[in-house]
Design an enzyme around this catalytic site. Structure first.
Site, short mmCIF file in Angstrom:
data_model
loop_
_atom_site.label_atom_id
_atom_site.label_comp_id
_atom_site.label_asym_id
_atom_site.label_seq_id
_atom_site.Cartn_x
_atom_site.Cartn_y
_atom_site.Cartn_z
N GLU A 1 38.76 5.30 -69.36
CA GLU A 1 38.35 5.87 -70.64
C GLU A 1 37.87 7.29 -70.38
O GLU A 1 36.78 7.52 -69.89
CB GLU A 1 37.22 5.06 -71.28
CG GLU A 1 36.77 5.65 -72.62
CD GLU A 1 35.41 5.15 -73.09
OE1 GLU A 1 35.06 5.45 -74.26
OE2 GLU A 1 34.71 4.49 -72.32
N GLY B 1 33.26 -15.19 -84.49
CA GLY B 1 33.79 -16.36 -83.78
C GLY B 1 35.23 -16.28 -83.37
O GLY B 1 35.88 -17.32 -83.20
N ASP C 1 48.92 53.29 -62.69
CA ASP C 1 47.61 53.42 -63.33
C ASP C 1 46.53 52.58 -62.66
O ASP C 1 45.41 52.49 -63.16
CB ASP C 1 47.71 53.01 -64.81
CG ASP C 1 48.65 53.92 -65.58
OD1 ASP C 1 48.65 55.13 -65.30
OD2 ASP C 1 49.38 53.41 -66.44
N HIS D 1 27.12 0.05 -66.34
CA HIS D 1 25.85 -0.54 -66.76
C HIS D 1 26.05 -2.03 -67.02
O HIS D 1 27.18 -2.49 -67.20
CB HIS D 1 25.31 0.16 -68.01
CG HIS D 1 26.31 0.26 -69.12
ND1 HIS D 1 27.13 1.35 -69.27
CD2 HIS D 1 26.65 -0.59 -70.12
CE1 HIS D 1 27.93 1.18 -70.32
NE2 HIS D 1 27.66 0.00 -70.85
N ASP E 1 35.61 1.26 -68.61
CA ASP E 1 34.74 1.85 -69.62
C ASP E 1 34.02 3.05 -69.01
O ASP E 1 33.65 3.04 -67.84
CB ASP E 1 33.74 0.79 -70.09
CG ASP E 1 32.85 1.27 -71.21
OD1 ASP E 1 33.39 1.70 -72.24
OD2 ASP E 1 31.61 1.20 -71.05
N ASP F 1 31.53 2.37 -86.36
CA ASP F 1 30.95 1.08 -85.99
C ASP F 1 29.78 0.74 -86.92
O ASP F 1 28.91 1.57 -87.13
CB ASP F 1 30.48 1.21 -84.52
CG ASP F 1 29.58 0.08 -84.08
OD1 ASP F 1 29.73 -1.04 -84.60
OD2 ASP F 1 28.71 0.33 -83.21
N ARG G 1 35.25 -2.33 -87.12
CA ARG G 1 35.40 -3.55 -86.33
C ARG G 1 35.42 -4.79 -87.22
O ARG G 1 35.01 -5.87 -86.80
CB ARG G 1 34.27 -3.66 -85.30
CG ARG G 1 34.18 -2.46 -84.38
CD ARG G 1 32.98 -2.55 -83.43
NE ARG G 1 32.84 -1.32 -82.64
CZ ARG G 1 31.88 -1.11 -81.75
NH1 ARG G 1 30.96 -2.05 -81.55
NH2 ARG G 1 31.82 0.03 -81.08
N ARG H 1 40.88 -1.76 -67.69
CA ARG H 1 40.51 -0.50 -68.33
C ARG H 1 39.05 -0.26 -68.00
O ARG H 1 38.21 -1.14 -68.20
CB ARG H 1 40.74 -0.58 -69.84
CG ARG H 1 40.30 0.66 -70.63
CD ARG H 1 38.93 0.44 -71.21
NE ARG H 1 38.58 1.43 -72.23
CZ ARG H 1 37.36 1.54 -72.75
NH1 ARG H 1 36.38 0.73 -72.35
NH2 ARG H 1 37.10 2.43 -73.66
#
Length: 636
Positions: free
Chosen positions: A378, A189, A94, A264, A349, A520, A524, A347
Site C-alpha cells: 500500500e 456478519g 556564452d 501495528h 498495509d 468511512d 463500507r 498485500r
C-alpha cells in the site's frame, strides 16, 4: 518514440535513451544528445549520481551530424540496483549550461542546476509473478460482502461483545459513543462461506484474484487492529472454511490475496492485551511478557508509540528479531502458514511504514513457501522514488514489492473526469511507466475505489457544496436522479480507463453494483444483493469479458496520443497482431476525431465503423462516452 526530438534530449525517446525507462543492473544504458549546430556546443558531459552519493562525470563523444544537429553519445552501466539521477552539462560561447528535465521528459537548457532525470535500476534476476497483473481482482471487505447465516455473538478467547446488525441494509454505526469515540464494533456478519456462495458471481466477472481486507480476529469491524494473526475471526468462519474457500476458488482459476497488517497490532490483542481479554501475558500487562520488546513504550504501560497516535493501534518494532521470526522467518510463521493453507500472496498495509529489510525478508519467506507468491504494497504515491521517514525506499530494486496499489492512476482518472486535461492524465501515467520496471508497471493493482476512499460513483456525482455536509447529512445522502445519470456515465468512463491500462483492474466490492457513499464507514456499506444497479453491473460484466479475452490488454504496449482536444483522452494498446484504440470523451459535447484504420469495431457496443475516404475513419465520440475500438488495417 524513436524519432529525434525537437529538444536536445527526451528521456522517452529511444533515439535519446536506450532502454526505455527503468533499466536492469549490469547492462549499459545508452545516452544520445542532439544540440543544434548553430549553438556551437562543446565539451558535453553526462553526469550520473547514485542516490545519496557523489555524481560521476561521463564525457560524451561527438558522433557526427544528424541534419542541423550534432550527435553526442555516452554509455553508463549501473553496477547494481537502486535509484540514480542524471543530467547533462555543456559549454557554449556564452558559458556553461545545464540540460535538465523539463515537462514530459523533454529537456530544458538552464544557466543553473534544474530537475534531474530519474533512472530506476532493478535486479534482472528478480521477476515479479505475472499472474496478478494479467487478470481481474475483486476486493472484498469481509464483514460487508455476503453472509450465509444470521450473525451470532461469537464466543471464546479475546472476543469482546459486538453490536450485530440483523438487517443487512442498515447504515453502519457512525456516531461517536458517550466518550466521543467511534468504536467500529458494529458487525453485519459477512462470512467466508458467504463468499463461497458467491464464487459463481465472481466467476461471471472473470475474477482471477480475490483480495480480502483483513480476515483475522480483531476488535473492530475493519479488522486492521489485529487481535490474533493465527486465527480467522470467528464471525467470519474457521480455518477450515478458509482452506475450503481457497480450494474452491482454485478450481475456478482464482487466487486469494490476504491483507497483512504488520506495522501495528490491536490494543485488544494477544500481543498487547490492553483489556486482558486474552489468556496470554500481553505487553501492556507485564514487562516480562514475551511481546514486551515488540512495542515502543516511553512510559510503561500507557505511553507507547501508536499508528498516527491512535491508542488502539500500538505500533510494533519491526526490527525486533523475535517479531520478524513470528511474522515471516519461522517455518510456521504467519506469512508462510497462511500461504500454506491456501493463500497466494499478501498485500502489506501501510508499506511505507515498514522498513526495507522487513519487506525484503517477508518477500523472501513468501517466495520460499510459494515461488510465485505475490507481495503488494500500500503506497499512495510514485513508489519508485518514495521517501518515508527521511529514508529513500528500495521497493523495486528486486526482492521487495511485486506490485503496489495504483493510487496515482485513481487520482489521475478522477481528476480528468472532474475537469482535468487528457494531457495531464497521460503525463501522470507516462511518468509511472518511465519510472517503474516494466514487470511492475504491468503488475499494478489498478483501483478507483478502496475501503479508504469515498465511493467512485459519489465522487463523480456530488457538488463541491455537498462535500461540506455534516456526517448525519452524508450518512443518508444519495445522488439526485439527474446527477446520478451523469455520475453513472462518468463511472463507466472511469472503468474503461481502469480496465484498459496495464495491470490488474481491481473492483472494490459494490462499485460494479452502483454503491454510493462518502468516507468511512459510508464507503463500507453492505453489498446490495438483489438491489444492484443492473445497468452499471451489465457494463462491468462486458468490460470484464473484454479484458479476460484480450491478450492485448494484458501484455500490449501503451501509447498516448494527446493534444487534439483537452477533453478527449486517446491511447492505444498494441501487440504484433492486435491494435486497440481507446477514446474517452469526458465533456458534455461530442468530439470529432480520426482513427487511422480501414475498419473498427467498438467492443463495448459492437458498433462498426468503416473508412469512407483516404484519411481513415472519421467519427464523433458522443458526450460522456468511451469507445474501445478493435482496429484493422491502415489508411496510410
Amino acid at each position: 518514440m524513436n524519432h529525434i526530438p525537437e529538444c536536445m534530449f527526451h528521456s522517452r525517446s529511444l533515439a535519446c535513451k536506450k532502454p526505455y525507462g527503468a533499466s536492469p543492473a549490469g547492462e549499459p544504458v545508452e545516452f544520445t544528445v542532439y544540440p543544434r549546430r548553430e549553438h556551437s556546443v562543446s565539451r558535453l558531459t553526462l553526469w550520473v549520481e547514485e542516490d545519496g552519493q557523489q555524481a560521476a562525470a561521463y564525457p560524451m563523444r561527438w558522433f557526427g551530424l544528424v541534419g542541423a544537429r550534432d550527435r553526442y553519445c555516452a554509455s553508463f552501466t549501473p553496477p547494481h540496483s537502486g535509484l540514480y539521477w542524471y543530467w547533462f552539462t555543456f559549454d557554449t560561447a556564452d558559458g556553461p549550461r545545464f540540460c535538465a528535465r523539463g515537462y514530459g521528459g523533454r529537456s530544458e537548457v538552464l544557466d543553473s542546476m534544474g530537475d534531474r532525470y530519474q533512472l530506476t535500476v532493478y535486479d534482472p534476476a528478480y521477476q515479479p509473478p505475472r499472474w496478478f497483473g494479467e487478470g481481474i481482482t475483486y476486493n472484498i471487505f469481509p464483514d460487508r460482502f455476503c453472509r450465509d447465516r444470521e450473525p451470532v455473538q461469537p464466543e471464546g478467547e479475546g472476543i469482546a461483545p459486538r453490536v450485530l446488525h440483523e438487517n443487512w441494509d442498515d447504515l453502519p454505526v457512525y456516531r461517536p459513543d458517550e466518550h466521543g469515540e467511534i468504536l467500529n464494533n458494529d458487525f453485519f456478519g459477512g462470512t467466508l462461506r458467504g463468499v463461497m456462495e458467491k464464487l459463481d458471481y465472481l466467476e461471471s466477472l472473470h475474477v482471477q484474484t480475490i483480495y480480502f481486507n483483513p480476515i483475522f480476529q480483531a476488535y473492530s469491524n475493519h479488522r486492521y487492529d489485529t487481535g490474533d494473526y493465527n486465527r480467522i475471526d470467528p464471525l467470519l468462519g474457521s480455518e477450515e472454511d478458509f482452506k475450503t474457500l481457497c480450494e474452491q476458488a482454485k478450481k475456478r482459476g482464482m487466487r486469494v490475496v490476504l491483507d497483512g497488517v504488520f506495522n501495528h497490532t490491536g490494543y485488544d490483542s494477544r500481543y498487547f492485551n490492553g483489556h486482558g481479554r486474552y489468556d496470554s501475558l500481553g505487553a501492556h500487562q507485564s514487562k516480562d511478557s514475551p511481546y514486551y520488546p515488540w512495542f515502543d513504550f516511553s512510559e510503561w504501560p500507557d505511553k507507547y508509540g501508536s499508528w498516527w497516535g491512535i491508542y488502539t493501534l500500538p505500533q510494533v518494532n519491526e526490527h525486533n528479531e523475535d517479531y520478524q521470526n513470528y511474522i515471516f522467518r519461522d517455518a510456521d510463521s504467519v506469512v508462510r502458514r497462511w500461504l500454506r493453507l491456501g493463500a497466494s500472496g499478501w498485500r502489506l498495509d501501510v508499506a511505507d511504514e515498514l522498513p526495507d529489510d522487513f519487506i525484503a525478508g517477508l518477500n523472501a519467506a513468501a517466495k520460499k513457501e510459494k515461488p510465485d507468491a505475490l507481495v503488494i504494497g500500500e503506497v499512495w504515491e510514485d513508489a519508485s522514488n518514495k521517501i518515508a521517514y527521511s529514508e529513500r525506499r528500495r521497493y523495486f530494486g528486486g526482492g521487495e514489492l511485486d506490485s503496489v496499489m495504483n493510487y496515482p492512476l485513481r487520482d489521475a482518472i478522477l481528476a480528468y473526469l472532474n475537469g482535468g486535461t487528457a494531457e495531464h492524465f497521460a503525463e501522470t501515467m507516462e511518468t509511472l511507466r518511465e519510472n517503474y520496471p516494466r514487470a511492475v508497471f504491468y503488475n499494478l493493482m489498478n483501483i478507483i475505489g478502496t475501503h479508504d476512499t469515498a465511493r467512485a460513483l459519489t465522487i463523480l456525482g456530488v457538488s463541491s457544496a455537498e462535500w461540506k455536509m455534516n456526517r448525519d447529512e452524508r450518512a443518508h445522502y444519495t445522488l439526485p436522479p439527474e446527477r446520478l445519470d451523469s455520475a453513472k456515465r462518468r463511472l463507466r468512463l472511469a472503468a474503461v480507463i481502469q480496465f484498459t491500462m496495464p495491470g490488474s483492474p481491481t473492483i472494490y466490492y459494490g462499485d460494479e453494483a452502483g454503491r454510493q457513499g462518502f468516507e468511512d464507514p459510508f464507503n463500507r456499506r453492505t453489498y446490495p444483493w438483489g438491489a444492484e444497479d443492473r445497468e452499471i453491473l451489465a457494463f462491468y460484466r462486458r468490460l470484464c469479458e473484454i479484458h479476460a479475452d484480450s491478450d492485448t490488454l494484458a501484455h500490449g504496449e501503451l501509447r498516448f496520443d494527446t493534444g487534439e482536444n483537452d477533453a478527449l483522452l486517446r491511447y492505444e494498446r498494441t501487440t504484433e497482431h492486435s491494435r486497440l484504440v481507446v477514446l474517452v470523451n469526458r465533456s458534455r459535447q461530442e468530439v470529432k476525431t480520426n482513427v487511422n484504420a480501414l475498419y473498427a469495431l467498438d467492443l463495448l457496443t459492437n458498433t462498426e465503423f468503416d473508412c469512407t475516404g483516404g484519411n481513415g475513419i472519421e467519427l464523433a465520440v458522443p458526450a460522456e462516452t468511451a469507445y474501445l475500438l478493435r482496429c484493422f488495417g491502415s489508411a496510410e
